[in-house]
Motif scaffolding. Sequence first.
Motif, short mmCIF file in Angstrom:
data_model
loop_
_atom_site.label_atom_id
_atom_site.label_comp_id
_atom_site.label_asym_id
_atom_site.label_seq_id
_atom_site.Cartn_x
_atom_site.Cartn_y
_atom_site.Cartn_z
N GLY A 215 -0.23 -61.13 31.58
CA GLY A 215 0.77 -62.64 31.07
C GLY A 215 1.61 -62.45 30.38
O GLY A 215 2.44 -62.89 30.55
N ASP A 216 1.25 -61.47 29.25
CA ASP A 216 1.96 -61.50 28.25
C ASP A 216 2.70 -59.99 27.84
O ASP A 216 3.47 -59.49 26.95
CB ASP A 216 1.66 -61.86 26.75
CG ASP A 216 0.14 -60.69 26.50
OD1 ASP A 216 0.13 -60.02 27.51
OD2 ASP A 216 -0.23 -60.81 25.42
N ALA A 234 -1.51 -43.83 23.00
CA ALA A 234 -0.28 -44.69 22.93
C ALA A 234 0.96 -43.72 23.14
O ALA A 234 1.06 -42.80 22.49
CB ALA A 234 -0.10 -45.42 21.47
N THR A 235 1.82 -44.06 24.12
CA THR A 235 2.86 -43.21 24.45
C THR A 235 4.10 -44.04 24.40
O THR A 235 4.47 -44.75 25.53
CB THR A 235 2.61 -42.54 25.96
OG1 THR A 235 1.38 -42.11 25.98
CG2 THR A 235 3.28 -41.37 26.02
N GLY A 236 5.05 -43.94 23.49
CA GLY A 236 6.25 -44.88 23.39
C GLY A 236 7.14 -44.27 24.31
O GLY A 236 7.77 -45.30 24.87
N ILE A 237 7.49 -43.02 24.58
CA ILE A 237 8.28 -42.78 25.60
C ILE A 237 7.95 -43.29 27.22
O ILE A 237 8.85 -43.56 27.74
CB ILE A 237 8.56 -41.26 25.90
CG1 ILE A 237 8.98 -40.57 24.49
CG2 ILE A 237 9.44 -40.72 26.88
CD1 ILE A 237 10.18 -41.29 23.75
N ALA A 238 6.74 -43.19 27.31
CA ALA A 238 6.41 -43.56 28.72
C ALA A 238 6.47 -45.27 28.65
O ALA A 238 7.14 -45.77 29.90
CB ALA A 238 4.65 -43.48 28.94
N ALA A 239 6.15 -45.96 27.55
CA ALA A 239 6.36 -47.46 27.73
C ALA A 239 7.91 -47.61 27.58
O ALA A 239 8.06 -48.88 28.10
CB ALA A 239 5.83 -48.06 26.30
N ALA A 240 8.75 -47.14 27.09
CA ALA A 240 9.98 -47.12 27.12
C ALA A 240 10.48 -46.91 28.72
O ALA A 240 11.30 -47.97 29.07
CB ALA A 240 10.84 -46.28 26.39
N TYR A 258 8.78 -57.16 24.21
CA TYR A 258 7.82 -56.98 25.22
C TYR A 258 6.62 -55.94 24.86
O TYR A 258 6.81 -55.01 24.16
CB TYR A 258 8.56 -56.43 26.64
CG TYR A 258 7.74 -56.26 27.88
CD1 TYR A 258 7.63 -57.34 28.52
CD2 TYR A 258 6.82 -55.10 28.18
CE1 TYR A 258 6.71 -57.36 29.90
CE2 TYR A 258 6.06 -55.01 29.30
CZ TYR A 258 6.14 -56.18 30.28
OH TYR A 258 5.35 -55.94 31.36
N THR A 259 5.32 -56.31 25.07
CA THR A 259 4.26 -55.52 24.55
C THR A 259 3.54 -54.80 25.61
O THR A 259 3.13 -55.25 26.55
CB THR A 259 3.20 -56.20 23.70
OG1 THR A 259 4.13 -57.08 22.63
CG2 THR A 259 2.19 -55.72 23.04
N VAL A 260 3.47 -53.54 25.54
CA VAL A 260 2.58 -52.77 26.54
C VAL A 260 1.30 -52.13 25.61
O VAL A 260 1.50 -51.53 24.45
CB VAL A 260 3.19 -51.51 26.76
CG1 VAL A 260 2.43 -50.54 27.52
CG2 VAL A 260 4.82 -51.82 27.54
N ARG A 261 -0.04 -52.56 26.05
CA ARG A 261 -1.09 -52.27 25.38
C ARG A 261 -1.49 -51.19 26.32
O ARG A 261 -1.70 -50.98 27.08
CB ARG A 261 -2.08 -53.31 25.48
CG ARG A 261 -1.59 -54.54 24.42
CD ARG A 261 -2.61 -55.70 24.29
NE ARG A 261 -1.89 -56.63 23.42
CZ ARG A 261 -1.28 -57.57 23.39
NH1 ARG A 261 -0.44 -57.60 24.30
NH2 ARG A 261 -0.87 -58.26 22.22
N GLY A 267 -11.07 -46.64 23.52
CA GLY A 267 -11.63 -47.24 22.53
C GLY A 267 -10.72 -47.19 21.20
O GLY A 267 -11.07 -47.34 19.96
N SER A 268 -9.47 -46.97 21.38
CA SER A 268 -8.35 -46.83 20.62
C SER A 268 -7.05 -47.77 20.95
O SER A 268 -6.17 -47.22 21.14
CB SER A 268 -7.85 -45.40 20.38
OG SER A 268 -6.94 -45.34 19.34
N PRO A 269 -7.41 -49.13 20.82
CA PRO A 269 -6.40 -50.14 21.28
C PRO A 269 -5.04 -50.08 20.26
O PRO A 269 -5.15 -49.82 19.14
CB PRO A 269 -7.11 -51.45 21.15
CG PRO A 269 -7.96 -51.27 20.11
CD PRO A 269 -8.46 -49.74 20.30
N SER A 270 -3.96 -50.08 21.26
CA SER A 270 -2.64 -49.89 20.79
C SER A 270 -1.80 -50.77 21.41
O SER A 270 -1.88 -51.35 22.57
CB SER A 270 -2.03 -48.15 21.30
OG SER A 270 -3.11 -47.47 20.65
N ALA A 271 -0.53 -51.16 20.64
CA ALA A 271 0.56 -52.26 21.18
C ALA A 271 1.59 -51.58 20.63
O ALA A 271 2.11 -51.33 19.65
CB ALA A 271 0.05 -53.39 20.04
N ILE A 272 2.28 -51.22 21.85
CA ILE A 272 3.91 -50.78 21.83
C ILE A 272 4.79 -51.73 22.06
O ILE A 272 4.72 -52.64 23.03
CB ILE A 272 3.95 -49.71 22.94
CG1 ILE A 272 2.91 -48.47 22.57
CG2 ILE A 272 5.33 -49.06 22.66
CD1 ILE A 272 2.74 -47.62 23.81
#
Length: 293
Positions: A215-216, A234-240, A258-261, A267-272
């Motif tokens: 939803g978000d 967490a993979t910033g290049i893939a999220a981009a 826009y947030t990609v989790r 067990g290592s939650p990330s927010a890009i």
Amino acid sequence: MTDLHPIGLPAEPAAGEAALLRVFVDSTQPLQGGNPVPLVLDARGMQASDMQALAAHYGHESSFVVPAGLDDHLCRLRFFVPGHEMEMCGHATVGTLWALRQWGRWTTPHARVQTLSGSVDIAWDEAGNRAWVSQPAVATSAMPPAQCRAVAAVLRIDPALPGLHMINASTSRVKTLVRLPSVAALDALAPDFDAVRDVCEAIGSTGLYPYALTGDGASARQFPKASGYPEDAATGIAAAALWGYLNETGSVSPDQVYTVRQGVAMGSPSAIQLRRRGDAPGCWLSGETQWMA
């Protein structure tokens, strides 16, 4: 792999030694998350083999700061994973620039840094206490059915799964975006890790990036081709690349962050976080960074 815990502002590390960061931390989650980055502030005396050995010692993508070879650039960044050097690493760039800011090594609102993938624009967000890093416009290429079936086999999913869609997308490196119907399906993935490298080489990709829309924003996982570990928190290049593809298809709002989790299944939650560039094609990439020890 080194166990990392939060600390206060550390002293600048000696030449060739690493300070430790965790980048893209999802501070809304109770578990400590994000993606670790060993950062060498002064890597002038290090050979490539030394840099790769340090990355192998820590077991994470590592960032190395050397003087820029171009005028009007803050510095040059080199990135290594245990297996090889990388042209660009999104979370390591975000974390390194945050650390340079904390140590007073970067004081201007905007700057540029040099990487193997080219010059990268950077901007400091004072209110958010974070650096934003530029990524160029996305390039996409369709995948033929045989390639999609091969990826599905590696991910151990039914190629006829409702809503399944795959496409190769790239800002700095090619990632294979695999849309799944739900976050539950994403979290349940149990890939054949031994086959990831071969399928990535066959389809011209550097990693499989399955995702599910929420939803978000989106939730995602990254299975890299040859980084020396099976999954990335967490993979910033893939999220981009994902943001660029979703932007092309009208699936993101032009005026919102826009947030990609990622990393939840590990067990290592990330927010890009990503947002549109107003002055050039492409997007800005950022996230929360913390010191670790």
